[in-house]
Write a protein that holds these residues in place. Structure first.
Motif, PDB file in Angstrom:
ATOM      1  N   GLU A 164       0.845  -1.183   0.000  1.00  0.00           N
ATOM      2  CA  GLU A 164       0.000   0.000   0.000  1.00  0.00           C
ATOM      3  C   GLU A 164       0.881   1.233   0.000  1.00  0.00           C
ATOM      4  O   GLU A 164       2.005   1.219   0.478  1.00  0.00           O
ATOM      5  N   ASP A 165       0.317   2.295  -0.545  1.00  0.00           N
ATOM      6  CA  ASP A 165       1.063   3.551  -0.515  1.00  0.00           C
ATOM      7  C   ASP A 165       1.193   3.998   0.934  1.00  0.00           C
ATOM      8  O   ASP A 165       0.192   4.201   1.630  1.00  0.00           O
ATOM      9  N   LEU A 166       2.401   4.094   1.362  1.00  0.00           N
ATOM     10  CA  LEU A 166       2.663   4.532   2.723  1.00  0.00           C
ATOM     11  C   LEU A 166       3.221   5.943   2.684  1.00  0.00           C
ATOM     12  O   LEU A 166       4.083   6.248   1.863  1.00  0.00           O
ATOM     13  N   PRO A 167       2.723   6.792   3.554  1.00  0.00           N
ATOM     14  CA  PRO A 167       3.277   8.142   3.567  1.00  0.00           C
ATOM     15  C   PRO A 167       4.706   8.103   4.087  1.00  0.00           C
ATOM     16  O   PRO A 167       5.018   7.373   5.020  1.00  0.00           O
ATOM     17  N   TRP A 168       5.575   8.833   3.437  1.00  0.00           N
ATOM     18  CA  TRP A 168       6.964   8.879   3.859  1.00  0.00           C
ATOM     19  C   TRP A 168       7.202  10.178   4.593  1.00  0.00           C
ATOM     20  O   TRP A 168       6.577  11.179   4.338  1.00  0.00           O
ATOM     21  N   GLY A 169       8.111  10.119   5.505  1.00  0.00           N
ATOM     22  CA  GLY A 169       8.455  11.316   6.263  1.00  0.00           C
ATOM     23  C   GLY A 169       7.705  11.337   7.578  1.00  0.00           C
ATOM     24  O   GLY A 169       7.004  10.391   7.950  1.00  0.00           O
ATOM     25  N   PRO A 170       7.828  12.408   8.297  1.00  0.00           N
ATOM     26  CA  PRO A 170       7.180  12.477   9.607  1.00  0.00           C
ATOM     27  C   PRO A 170       5.662  12.509   9.468  1.00  0.00           C
ATOM     28  O   PRO A 170       5.129  13.017   8.486  1.00  0.00           O
ATOM     29  N   GLU A 171       5.022  11.928  10.450  1.00  0.00           N
ATOM     30  CA  GLU A 171       3.564  11.943  10.450  1.00  0.00           C
ATOM     31  C   GLU A 171       3.085  13.347  10.749  1.00  0.00           C
ATOM     32  O   GLU A 171       3.766  14.129  11.396  1.00  0.00           O
ATOM     33  N   GLN A 172       1.886  13.627  10.261  1.00  0.00           N
ATOM     34  CA  GLN A 172       1.320  14.929  10.546  1.00  0.00           C
ATOM     35  C   GLN A 172       1.035  15.032  12.034  1.00  0.00           C
ATOM     36  O   GLN A 172       0.651  14.054  12.675  1.00  0.00           O
ATOM     37  N   ALA A 173       1.224  16.212  12.541  1.00  0.00           N
ATOM     38  CA  ALA A 173       0.914  16.442  13.953  1.00  0.00           C
ATOM     39  C   ALA A 173      -0.586  16.291  14.140  1.00  0.00           C
ATOM     40  O   ALA A 173      -1.367  16.709  13.288  1.00  0.00           O
ATOM     41  N   PRO A 174      -0.994  15.654  15.250  1.00  0.00           N
ATOM     42  CA  PRO A 174      -2.431  15.507  15.473  1.00  0.00           C
ATOM     43  C   PRO A 174      -3.089  16.871  15.672  1.00  0.00           C
ATOM     44  O   PRO A 174      -2.449  17.831  16.103  1.00  0.00           O
ATOM     45  N   ASP A 175      -4.349  16.895  15.337  1.00  0.00           N
ATOM     46  CA  ASP A 175      -5.132  18.117  15.491  1.00  0.00           C
ATOM     47  C   ASP A 175      -5.152  18.504  16.972  1.00  0.00           C
ATOM     48  O   ASP A 175      -5.312  17.650  17.851  1.00  0.00           O
ATOM     49  N   GLN A 176      -5.014  19.776  17.262  1.00  0.00           N
ATOM     50  CA  GLN A 176      -4.960  20.237  18.655  1.00  0.00           C
ATOM     51  C   GLN A 176      -6.236  19.892  19.412  1.00  0.00           C
ATOM     52  O   GLN A 176      -6.196  19.578  20.599  1.00  0.00           O
ATOM     53  N   ALA A 177      -7.356  19.898  18.719  1.00  0.00           N
ATOM     54  CA  ALA A 177      -8.622  19.547  19.374  1.00  0.00           C
ATOM     55  C   ALA A 177      -8.599  18.079  19.804  1.00  0.00           C
ATOM     56  O   ALA A 177      -9.061  17.737  20.903  1.00  0.00           O
ATOM     57  N   ASP A 178      -8.019  17.218  18.960  1.00  0.00           N
ATOM     58  CA  ASP A 178      -7.912  15.801  19.304  1.00  0.00           C
ATOM     59  C   ASP A 178      -6.983  15.596  20.496  1.00  0.00           C
ATOM     60  O   ASP A 178      -7.250  14.776  21.379  1.00  0.00           O
TER      61      ASP A 178
END
Length: 192
Positions: free
Chosen positions: A112-126
């Protein structure tokens, strides 16, 4: 007339005979003779493609495989041994093996296409909601009777099975399951 590759003499070979095909393969092997290759290509390429289609390959795969087989003939003509097989047998064996390789390649699932690089920061509300939920859970855990709280901590934070907790504490398995069930009910009630 074709120059005999092994002897360096002119010899008469009947066109489309096995000796003719062998002489052409040897001309490719020793001199990279493009005319010999073109003649072999004209004769064998359509036959290889038809063979591949009859053996279950679709037209696109058969074309790709045939091109690969003929390129192999050009690159590896020096590996052909007339004492082991006829030119046709050698070419069709290469075709069969190439088809198997290509079918395996295409049958293999692609990752599967895997995102490369750092993961997105979680939403501040989450993040805030998770922190609040964790705080509410900690407060609800404090309201449990100590016997139930200890069992919940061992089961969920210590990753122990009910049987392992029973072995550690010496309590009957039924008692452990009952206390954990009661503790979970209280936590659910306190968290809503």
């Amino acid at each position: 007339m074709v120059r005999g590759a092994a002897r360096g003499k002119d010899v008469t070979i009947v066109q489309n005979s096995e000796e003719h095909w062998v002489a052409l393969v040897q001309a490719i092997a020793t001199a990279h003779d493009q005319t010999a290759f073109a003649e072999l290509f004209r004769h064998f390429a359509p036959k290889v493609k038809a063979f591949l289609i009859k053996s279950g390959a679709d037209a696109g795969l058969a074309e790709e495989c045939m091109q690969d087989v003929m390129a192999t003939l050009w690159r590896k003509a020096h590996m052909y041994d007339p004492s082991r097989a006829s030119v046709a047998t050698w070419i069709f064996t290469v075709a069969r093996n190439r088809k198997i390789d290509l079918l395996r390649k295409y049958a293999r699932p692609e990752p599967e296409d895997l995102p490369w690089g750092p993961e997105q920061a979680p939403d501040q509300a989450d993040v805030l909601a998770l922190q609040q939920e964790s705080h509410r859970l900690a407060e609800a855990m404090k309201t449990l009777p100590e016997k139930q709280r200890i069992l919940i901590e061992r089961a969920y934070f210590g990753d122990l099975t009910h049987s392992e907790i029973a072995a550690e504490t010496g309590l009957p398995l039924g008692t452990i399951k009952s206390r954990i069930r009661l503790a979970l009910d209280r936590l659910r009630h306190n968290m809503t």
